[in-house]
Design a protein around this motif. Structure first.
Motif, PDB file in Angstrom:
ATOM      1  N   PHE A 124       3.883  -3.247   7.306  1.00 34.17           N
ATOM      2  CA  PHE A 124       3.166  -3.398   6.040  1.00 34.17           C
ATOM      3  C   PHE A 124       3.448  -2.201   5.136  1.00 34.17           C
ATOM      4  N   ILE A 125       3.643  -2.461   3.825  1.00 30.69           N
ATOM      5  CA  ILE A 125       3.994  -1.418   2.866  1.00 30.69           C
ATOM      6  C   ILE A 125       3.043  -1.520   1.661  1.00 30.69           C
ATOM      7  N   PRO A 126       2.117  -0.582   1.487  1.00 30.66           N
ATOM      8  CA  PRO A 126       1.208  -0.630   0.325  1.00 30.66           C
ATOM      9  C   PRO A 126       1.947  -0.311  -0.967  1.00 30.66           C
ATOM     10  N   TYR A 127       1.466  -0.885  -2.079  1.00 32.68           N
ATOM     11  CA  TYR A 127       2.185  -0.691  -3.342  1.00 32.68           C
ATOM     12  C   TYR A 127       1.257  -0.903  -4.528  1.00 32.68           C
ATOM     13  N   ASP A 128       1.505  -0.138  -5.616  1.00 30.22           N
ATOM     14  CA  ASP A 128       0.854  -0.294  -6.925  1.00 30.22           C
ATOM     15  C   ASP A 128      -0.627   0.082  -6.856  1.00 30.22           C
ATOM     16  N   TYR A 129      -0.904   1.394  -6.846  1.00 25.68           N
ATOM     17  CA  TYR A 129      -2.252   1.894  -6.603  1.00 25.68           C
ATOM     18  C   TYR A 129      -2.869   2.574  -7.817  1.00 25.68           C
ATOM     19  N   ASP A 130      -2.685   1.981  -9.001  1.00 26.18           N
ATOM     20  CA  ASP A 130      -3.310   2.545 -10.196  1.00 26.18           C
ATOM     21  C   ASP A 130      -4.750   2.082 -10.366  1.00 26.18           C
ATOM     22  N   ASN A 131      -5.095   0.885  -9.906  1.00 25.17           N
ATOM     23  CA  ASN A 131      -6.456   0.359 -10.044  1.00 25.17           C
ATOM     24  C   ASN A 131      -7.315   0.800  -8.855  1.00 25.17           C
ATOM     25  N   THR A 132      -7.622   2.078  -8.807  1.00 28.50           N
ATOM     26  CA  THR A 132      -8.284   2.663  -7.646  1.00 28.50           C
ATOM     27  C   THR A 132      -9.285   3.734  -8.073  1.00 28.50           C
ATOM     28  N   LEU A 133      -9.945   4.344  -7.083  1.00 30.22           N
ATOM     29  CA  LEU A 133     -10.860   5.481  -7.294  1.00 30.22           C
ATOM     30  C   LEU A 133     -11.901   5.173  -8.373  1.00 30.22           C
ATOM     31  N   VAL A 168      -8.278  -8.387  -0.951  1.00 31.98           N
ATOM     32  CA  VAL A 168      -9.149  -8.990  -1.971  1.00 31.98           C
ATOM     33  C   VAL A 168      -8.384  -9.973  -2.853  1.00 31.98           C
ATOM     34  N   ASN A 169      -7.252  -9.543  -3.396  1.00 30.85           N
ATOM     35  CA  ASN A 169      -6.589 -10.327  -4.443  1.00 30.85           C
ATOM     36  C   ASN A 169      -5.248 -10.911  -4.023  1.00 30.85           C
ATOM     37  N   ALA A 170      -4.879 -10.759  -2.743  1.00 29.53           N
ATOM     38  CA  ALA A 170      -3.610 -11.304  -2.237  1.00 29.53           C
ATOM     39  C   ALA A 170      -2.443 -10.885  -3.123  1.00 29.53           C
ATOM     40  N   ASN A 171      -2.313  -9.562  -3.328  1.00 33.57           N
ATOM     41  CA  ASN A 171      -1.375  -9.060  -4.330  1.00 33.57           C
ATOM     42  C   ASN A 171      -0.881  -7.668  -3.927  1.00 33.57           C
ATOM     43  N   ASN A 172       0.233  -7.256  -4.494  1.00 33.00           N
ATOM     44  CA  ASN A 172       0.676  -5.860  -4.513  1.00 33.00           C
ATOM     45  C   ASN A 172       0.940  -5.246  -3.133  1.00 33.00           C
ATOM     46  N   TYR A 173       1.941  -5.738  -2.449  1.00 33.37           N
ATOM     47  CA  TYR A 173       2.395  -5.082  -1.238  1.00 33.37           C
ATOM     48  C   TYR A 173       3.825  -5.542  -0.940  1.00 33.37           C
ATOM     49  N   TYR A 174       4.494  -4.788  -0.112  1.00 32.32           N
ATOM     50  CA  TYR A 174       5.781  -5.177   0.437  1.00 32.32           C
ATOM     51  C   TYR A 174       5.611  -5.324   1.949  1.00 32.32           C
ATOM     52  N   PHE A 175       6.574  -5.933   2.596  1.00 34.30           N
ATOM     53  CA  PHE A 175       6.629  -5.895   4.055  1.00 34.30           C
ATOM     54  C   PHE A 175       8.086  -6.020   4.501  1.00 34.30           C
ATOM     55  N   ALA A 235       4.287   4.025   2.907  1.00 31.33           N
ATOM     56  CA  ALA A 235       3.904   4.135   1.497  1.00 31.33           C
ATOM     57  C   ALA A 235       4.986   4.844   0.698  1.00 31.33           C
ATOM     58  N   PRO A 236       5.261   4.414  -0.531  1.00 31.13           N
ATOM     59  CA  PRO A 236       6.217   5.128  -1.375  1.00 31.13           C
ATOM     60  C   PRO A 236       5.750   6.550  -1.657  1.00 31.13           C
ATOM     61  N   ARG A 237       6.696   7.404  -1.956  1.00 31.77           N
ATOM     62  CA  ARG A 237       6.366   8.764  -2.371  1.00 31.77           C
ATOM     63  C   ARG A 237       6.156   8.778  -3.879  1.00 31.77           C
ATOM     64  N   ALA A 238       5.375   9.741  -4.364  1.00 32.52           N
ATOM     65  CA  ALA A 238       5.090   9.803  -5.800  1.00 32.52           C
ATOM     66  C   ALA A 238       4.786  11.229  -6.210  1.00 32.52           C
ATOM     67  N   SER A 239       5.122  11.554  -7.437  1.00 30.08           N
ATOM     68  CA  SER A 239       4.815  12.858  -8.014  1.00 30.08           C
ATOM     69  C   SER A 239       4.855  12.721  -9.539  1.00 30.08           C
ATOM     70  N   TYR A 240       4.755  13.850 -10.235  1.00 32.68           N
ATOM     71  CA  TYR A 240       4.728  13.849 -11.697  1.00 32.68           C
ATOM     72  C   TYR A 240       6.108  14.202 -12.263  1.00 32.68           C
ATOM     73  N   CYS A 241       6.320  13.825 -13.520  1.00 28.71           N
ATOM     74  CA  CYS A 241       7.479  14.290 -14.280  1.00 28.71           C
ATOM     75  C   CYS A 241       7.143  14.226 -15.754  1.00 28.71           C
ATOM     76  N   CYS A 291      -3.429   8.582  -4.580  1.00 34.48           N
ATOM     77  CA  CYS A 291      -3.472   7.587  -3.500  1.00 34.48           C
ATOM     78  C   CYS A 291      -2.214   7.622  -2.648  1.00 34.48           C
ATOM     79  N   TYR A 292      -1.044   7.691  -3.269  1.00 36.69           N
ATOM     80  CA  TYR A 292       0.180   7.732  -2.467  1.00 36.69           C
ATOM     81  C   TYR A 292       0.244   9.014  -1.634  1.00 36.69           C
ATOM     82  N   ASP A 293      -0.257  10.097  -2.187  1.00 33.86           N
ATOM     83  CA  ASP A 293      -0.306  11.334  -1.417  1.00 33.86           C
ATOM     84  C   ASP A 293      -1.254  11.181  -0.230  1.00 33.86           C
TER      85      ASP A 293
END
Length: 491
Positions: free
Chosen positions: A356-365, A339-346, A189-195, A177-179
């Protein structure tokens, strides 16, 4: 492969690197940078240059080692026992190894992270470190490079979040999602990768291997500086807020009574806020007034009017918001603002303009629940993803402008039809490539989350797949195909 075997192989690799270098150039350096990126930070150490592409690299799985004294690790555990939601840091040494080169920081801040998924990383409550007999648990961690006086940013980042793949057997949702946000021009949007994450408590025979983690850019000063450097923000000295649905209430940007100010504040060990100020905390009263004015002046403007459109264009980055909203709905994010009025920065810049800054995208797809009118994350009407009534002011006002609603719909169609974005076959291929990249590293010393499977979370309402399935939106459907079908029918 056993923990001991993995550690021995790691030691052999380090020895081979040292042998090949003949101990020359002991101070590691970044790869060559473009001319415009050659500014240095702090003491001028080359490893602090701004090169976020090297840090957040989706074609690599670098190794992160956190080394903590037993005393400090026990402090971490006792802090957690006293208050699992604490944000207290303990000192740790940090190393990052990629392509055979290791970069180090002698002293970074280490703390627990997470909301409902926050866990104790070792043993049971009240039990201190058990040495080589420790029982490890997956947990989220925050690493702050600038917590202590000698701290310097790391490849431009002042902090990173290390997240295990909680309730995501596919090991890809948040990273994908971040990609996608970045591919679609959502620069906030924040950047993200694996480690691969190791934690070594000094005195233990070898580090504990925690497996494959998501490494996510922290949204703070480093985030602001990076966006300013790239021309997205006009300044880096405004007010940054984190918005979350917590015990203080929803972060719906729709409160206009006396309770609003009680929901805005500076969080600490005993106080949480729906809107938590993260920068310039001594200016809380000014920041509160700025946020209140932004909402209050928008509220009475007639929906769909030119007056409202002019206000929005002057006081916020509307295109950024529409792009973020389109990606949000395309990936099926329900634990969000709409939907849930949650999980973002601004962020408000110095001219009081909102970003607007999206954040915390694990509950997706396809990982979803039935909540606040949302029934099925794959087939839900994207024009009514959440409420368009008074309790979601920003969505209600923005989408009341016909030109903005039309652009939002066009963005949705672009996302699900472009192979560079989320066209189903291309998206499935990208997921498979991500999984193939990390598959050999998921076995870990916690003994959990050690298999990649094509499922959503076990608690999820529907059993969407990411690599197989039809476009019908029921059990065993493919999320990408279902979403594309829903978007293509959008009028």
């Amino acid at each position: 492969m056993t923990r001991c075997a993995r550690y021995i192989l790691g030691l052999i690799g380090v020895a081979m690197m040292a042998s090949c270098s003949h101990f020359e150039n002991l101070e590691p350096q970044n790869p060559p940078l473009p001319e415009e990126q050659k500014e240095e930070e702090g003491s001028g150490d080359l490893s602090t240059r701004r090169n976020a592409d090297y840090l957040y690299d989706l074609e690599a799985v670098p190794e992160i080692m956190l080394t903590v004294t037993e005393e400090n690790w026990n402090t971490f555990l006792t802090n957690f026992d006293a208050n699992k939601d604490n944000g207290l840091y303990v000192p740790a040494a940090f190393s990052f190894t990629k392509n055979g080169v290791t970069y180090t920081r002698d002293s970074v801040g280490l703390r627990p992270r997470g909301n409902t998924s926050r866990r104790r990383p070792e043993g049971e409550s009240g039990v201190l470190h058990q040495g080589n007999s420790a029982q490890w648990h997956h947990a989220h961690f925050g690493v702050k490079f600038t917590e202590y006086a000698t701290g310097e940013r790391f490849f431009g980042s002042d902090r990173i979040v290390l997240k295990f793949f909680n309730a995501d057997p596919s090991y890809c949702r948040e990273v994908f999602c971040y990609d996608l946000f970045r591919r679609f021009g959502v620069w906030s949007a924040p950047r993200a990768s694996y480690c691969r994450l190791y934690i070594h408590v000094e005195g233990d025979d070898q580090p504990a291997y925690f497996g494959v983690y998501a490494m996510i850019e922290g949204v703070r000063k480093g985030w602001m500086d990076e966006r300013m450097k790239n021309g997205h923000l006009p300044d880096n000295n405004g007010h940054l807020w984190k918005a979350a649905y917590n015990g203080n209430g929803q972060a719906d940007l729709s409160d206009f009574n006396s309770t609003l100010y009680s929901k805005m504040g500076v969080a600490d060990e005993t106080h949480t806020y729906s809107y938590a100020l993260k920068t310039k905390k001594t200016e809380l009263s000014q920041a509160q007034q700025e946020l209140y004015d932004f909402m209050e002046r928008m509220r009475p403007l007639p929906s769909g009017s030119d007056t409202l459109k002019n206000y929005l264009e002057t006081h916020m980055d509307v295109d950024l918001f529409l792009r973020a909203l389109a990606v949000n709905v395309a990936v099926g994010m329900w634990d969000d603002y709409w939907v849930n009025a949650n999980n973002y920065y601004f962020y408000f810049d110095l001219n009081h303009r909102f970003y607007f800054i999206p954040y915390d995208y694990d509950n997706t797809l396809g990982t979803s629940v039935s909540i606040n009118g949302l029934q099925n994350a794959g087939t839900q009407d994207p024009l009514h993803w959440g409420s368009r009534e008074g309790d979601r002011l920003l969505v209600r006002k923005v989408l009341s402008i016909a030109a903005y609603e039309a652009l939002y719909k066009e963005y949705l169609k672009q996302i699900v039809s472009s192979p560079e974005l989320m066209e189903p076959e291309a998206a499935m291929a990208r997921v498979k490539a991500m999984q193939d990249l990390i598959r050999g590293f998921v076995e870990n010393d916690t003994g959990t989350e050690m298999e990649i499977t094509d499922l959503p979370a076990a608690w999820s309402q529907t059993q969407y797949r990411l690599l197989t399935g039809d476009a019908e939106g029921g059990d065993n459907s493919n999320f990408f195909r279902t979403k594309a079908a829903a978007m293509n029918n959008l009028q």
